[in-house]
Design a protein around this motif. Sequence first.
Motif, mmCIF file in Angstrom:
data_model
loop_
_atom_site.group_PDB
_atom_site.id
_atom_site.type_symbol
_atom_site.label_atom_id
_atom_site.label_comp_id
_atom_site.label_asym_id
_atom_site.label_seq_id
_atom_site.Cartn_x
_atom_site.Cartn_y
_atom_site.Cartn_z
ATOM 1 N N PHE A 161 36.202 36.567 40.271
ATOM 2 C CA PHE A 161 35.810 36.715 38.882
ATOM 3 C C PHE A 161 37.163 36.720 38.060
ATOM 4 N N GLY A 162 38.251 36.912 38.623
ATOM 5 C CA GLY A 162 39.581 36.759 37.816
ATOM 6 C C GLY A 162 40.025 35.473 37.547
ATOM 7 N N HIS A 163 39.936 34.674 38.909
ATOM 8 C CA HIS A 163 40.334 33.316 38.614
ATOM 9 C C HIS A 163 39.333 32.528 37.629
ATOM 10 N N ALA A 192 43.418 39.055 34.242
ATOM 11 C CA ALA A 192 42.220 38.509 34.542
ATOM 12 C C ALA A 192 41.616 39.388 36.078
ATOM 13 N N VAL A 193 42.515 39.368 36.691
ATOM 14 C CA VAL A 193 42.379 40.100 38.218
ATOM 15 C C VAL A 193 41.765 41.605 37.813
ATOM 16 N N ALA A 194 42.498 42.170 36.783
ATOM 17 C CA ALA A 194 41.975 43.787 36.260
ATOM 18 C C ALA A 194 40.869 43.925 35.787
ATOM 19 N N ARG A 195 40.333 42.620 35.051
ATOM 20 C CA ARG A 195 38.875 42.674 34.493
ATOM 21 C C ARG A 195 37.771 42.371 35.710
ATOM 22 N N GLY A 196 38.416 41.498 36.657
ATOM 23 C CA GLY A 196 37.670 41.027 37.825
ATOM 24 C C GLY A 196 37.210 42.311 38.820
ATOM 25 N N MET A 197 38.130 43.159 38.764
ATOM 26 C CA MET A 197 38.047 44.323 39.573
ATOM 27 C C MET A 197 36.909 45.040 39.024
#
Length: 351
Positions: free
Chosen positions: A245-247, A262-267
Amino acid sequence: METPTRITVNASGKYDILLRKGGLSGIGQAVAEISKPCKIAVLSDDKVFPLYGKSVIESLEKAGFSTVCHIIPNGEQSKTLDNVTAFIDSMVKAQVTRTDMVLALGGGVVGDMAGFAAAIYLRGIPYIQVPTTLLAAVDSSVGGKTAVDISAGKNLVGAFHQPALVYLDTETLNTLDPAVMRDGFAEVLKYGFILDRELAHTTARPGTFDLEQVIARCISIKRDVVEKDEFDKGLRGLLNFGHTFGHAIEKLSGFTITHGSAVARGMIIAAKVAKVYGFTDYTDVITKIVKDYGFETECPFSADELYGVILSDKKRSGADITLVLPKEIGACTLEKMPAAQVLELMKKAGL
Ligand code: GLY
């Protein structure tokens, strides 16, 4: 200079990761332990090189190495095939041969690019990672994934090529912009969430732990995963928690949302998806921790927009996508499913 912490990786190449404080002037001696005098092609960027270039070059030359330097503009937009070609051209001009080496001085962009150039130049020459960001220290400098971005997506062209040495001076992290430092904490939190409940507990509140110890723990977790699955056929996929999701978020934002952010939101999205998939709901736990580090928690893109990008992700195999979902804090699992189910789950999760 204090004795370094040494973490050894036994992958297709065996190498050490040396962690020390205030130790960039010791790089020459560390390289001399693994190599005879040779030419070292240094890749760095215009933010990092003015800070640390001189001490690295002086140390290498004092230890008997000759150096040539190639500097790129700082930032993700530099991680291109064109810039790799320019770096390789500079190595050709400097007559860098197979017995010489590349050294990456910088964050993830420089490390990924230098590693990729080293993987393909003359069909592969050794390289050294000198990470100067938290993100590169705990993630991208370890494990031999090298890559550049192309217009279709991030890291879509690359190679596995293990470094010959990773040399981390934790004092270089002191000069990082707070936003760049925070980006690295997304990867630190990731390790706790996926594989280490105790680490997740230790890092749950920012500023309450010994950073050097946490960095060493993250690197050890990554080392263990890479040793078991160097070529990303299974277990290593866990390190992609939040990244599918982050990418997509990074790409859709035109890279104005940084990787860590972006990775924080992806998690958080992965936690929401895990809930509708039937797992225990850890959305509030993960959201609170991520928020306490100062990350934005809302995803500005719809399920359909994210899905469009996810379909071009290299983590896809055939018609299936493998998601990393939290079953518990400290125990994520890999869940392979038809691509269309990912869209369905995101919609059910309210994206
Ligand atoms: N950054 C994820 C990996 O190295 O596999």
